[in-house]
Design an enzyme around this catalytic site. Structure first.
Site, PDB file in Angstrom:
ATOM      1  N   CYS A   1      31.489 -10.559   2.675  1.00  0.00           N
ATOM      2  CA  CYS A   1      31.337 -10.275   4.118  1.00  0.00           C
ATOM      3  C   CYS A   1      30.026  -9.561   4.413  1.00  0.00           C
ATOM      4  O   CYS A   1      29.679  -9.374   5.581  1.00  0.00           O
ATOM      5  CB  CYS A   1      32.524  -9.462   4.620  1.00  0.00           C
ATOM      6  SG  CYS A   1      34.102 -10.218   4.225  1.00  0.00           S
TER       7      CYS A   1
ATOM      8  N   ASN B   1      38.640 -12.478  10.924  1.00  0.00           N
ATOM      9  CA  ASN B   1      37.578 -12.108   9.985  1.00  0.00           C
ATOM     10  C   ASN B   1      37.017 -13.379   9.353  1.00  0.00           C
ATOM     11  O   ASN B   1      37.699 -14.032   8.561  1.00  0.00           O
ATOM     12  CB  ASN B   1      38.181 -11.170   8.917  1.00  0.00           C
ATOM     13  CG  ASN B   1      37.168 -10.746   7.865  1.00  0.00           C
ATOM     14  OD1 ASN B   1      36.120 -11.360   7.707  1.00  0.00           O
ATOM     15  ND2 ASN B   1      37.507  -9.705   7.124  1.00  0.00           N
TER      16      ASN B   1
ATOM     17  N   HIS C   1      30.573  -5.754  10.670  1.00  0.00           N
ATOM     18  CA  HIS C   1      31.432  -6.830  10.173  1.00  0.00           C
ATOM     19  C   HIS C   1      32.779  -6.741  10.887  1.00  0.00           C
ATOM     20  O   HIS C   1      33.343  -5.657  11.044  1.00  0.00           O
ATOM     21  CB  HIS C   1      31.589  -6.683   8.660  1.00  0.00           C
ATOM     22  CG  HIS C   1      32.653  -7.566   8.086  1.00  0.00           C
ATOM     23  ND1 HIS C   1      32.749  -8.899   8.408  1.00  0.00           N
ATOM     24  CD2 HIS C   1      33.679  -7.302   7.231  1.00  0.00           C
ATOM     25  CE1 HIS C   1      33.781  -9.412   7.773  1.00  0.00           C
ATOM     26  NE2 HIS C   1      34.365  -8.474   7.054  1.00  0.00           N
TER      27      HIS C   1
END
Ligand SMILES: CC(C)(COP(=O)(O)OP(=O)(O)OC[C@H]1O[C@@H](n2cnc3c(N)ncnc32)[C@H](O)[C@@H]1OP(=O)(O)O)[C@@H](O)C(=O)NCCC(=O)NCCS
Length: 340
Positions: free
Chosen positions: A120, A293, A262
């Protein structure tokens, strides 16, 4: 305020592009297999829905769509791109790279092209590398892509991941600039926590098991995580790393206009902002609510959504911070791209 860097030629994000798969998946479609509720997921993560790619929609299809939008918004053509960096953890081929497939499909098969794996944090790693390549004169215009089809590696019955991860792609073009448009990166790892987020088993472990046991145990490589451990690390360590990224650019939270961390969990985002004493004037990206996500794609997708919702932020300063499996992280201050 302006970003402060060392003397030399500078770089900036010229444009951003995003691609979200059409299929919107509300929590109600996920909860049955994990014995959960819409309320629990919204309260614990902020996620109301996410996007899933269709079976015939590949990671590269999504990456190409996001890239073409970014290149066109930068008022460039694919021939102007000399380097392609693609960040992903879900490209299903070991080699050749997804970046070379993108190079082919955008019509520039001679660009330097390579993939990076920093989970990520991959997009922020890519922006840092693009910044250095442009500043050093190695590259002129770098396409940085974050693209994921996480549903290919997601166990729909896993209570710790099934409601979190999703699909999508985002891209930026990083090019030369007179003014500093990208600040120094602050990056690193906490590799002693490598086991906190993993995709397992290894391909070689699969090869070494007979087919029957694979089907029986359904040991396809899926992503799994220790949710609480990651949560605690993100909240405490990442707000500190984000402050360091501000300081590396000679700035404080009072000098920035947007915060694009993020998109892992709205509670992590809100706690980080609180820890950093972020003033209310800073617009905070919350793409997690409708897109889940999307790992390496999450920051460019959140940037794209933020500029759509707040066009006044074009050209303004944003703090980015990516973090994930490894555990690894990277953050920097950037000037958001100018209005296309
Ligand atoms: C995954 C996450 C949402 C779980 O939330 P949590 O508050 O830590 O949940 P816990 O595991 O402590 O469980 C709390 C309770 O919820 C229950 N629970 C766990 N998963 C559940 C689910 N999917 N649905 C409903 N209940 C669930 C547990 O059984 C437990 O119940 P109990 O209190 O009766 O024992 C959270 O840890 C998280 O977001 N972590 C960060 C993960 C992340 O961002 N990863 C990506 C980084 S790149």
């Amino acid at each position: 305020m302006a970003i402060k860097t060392k003397d030399g030629s500078e770089s900036q994000i010229l444009a951003v592009g995003g691609y979200r798969p059409k299929r919107l998946v509300p929590n109600s479609e996920i909860i049955q297999k994990i014995d959960s509720t819409d309320e629990w997921i919204v309260q614990r993560t902020g996620i109301e829905s996410r996007r899933y790619a269709s079976a015939d929609e590949s990671l590269v299809d999504m990456a190409v769509a996001a890239s073409e939008q970014a290149i066109s918004r930068a008022k460039l053509t694919s021939a102007d791109i000399d380097t392609i960096i693609l960040a992903s953890i879900t490209y299903p081929y070991q080699t050749p790279s997804a970046a070379t497939d993108v190079a082919m499909r955008i019509g520039n098969p001679h660009a330097a092209a390579f993939d990076i794996g920093a989970a990520c944090a991959g997009f922020s790693y890519g922006v840092a590398m693009a910044h250095d390549l442009v500043r050093a004169g190695t590259s002129k215009n770098v396409l940085v892509i974050g693209a994921e089809k996480l549903t290919d590696f997601l166990d729909p019955a896993d209570r710790a991941t099934a409601f979190i991860f999703a699909d999508g792609a985002g891209a930026v073009v990083v090019g030369p600039s007179k003014e500093a448009g990208i600040g120094p990166v602050v990056w690193g790892s906490d590799a002693d926590s490598r086991d906190a987020i993993v995709m397992s088993p290894a391909w070689t472990d699969m090869r070494d098991k007979d087919y029957k046991s694979i089907v029986k145990d359904s040991v396809w490589p899926n992503i799994s995580q220790e949710g609480q451990k990651v949560f605690r690390w993100a909240v405490f360590s990442m707000s500190k790393a984000a402050v360091k990224a501000l300081e590396a650019s000679g700035l404080s939270v009072n000098d920035i206009d947007a915060f694009i961390p993020h998109q892992a969990n709205i509670r992590i985002i809100e706690t980080m902002a609180k820890e950093m004493k972020m003033p209310e004037s800073v617009v905070i990206a919350d793409d997690i609510r409708t897109n889940g996500n999307t790992s390496a794609a999450s920051i460019p997708l959140a940037m794209d959504a933020l500029l759509e919702k707040h066009p006044e932020l074009h050209g303004k300063l944003a703090l980015l911070i990516g973090y994930g499996a490894g555990l690894v992280y990277a953050g920097q201050v950037v000037a958001l791209p100018p209005k296309p």
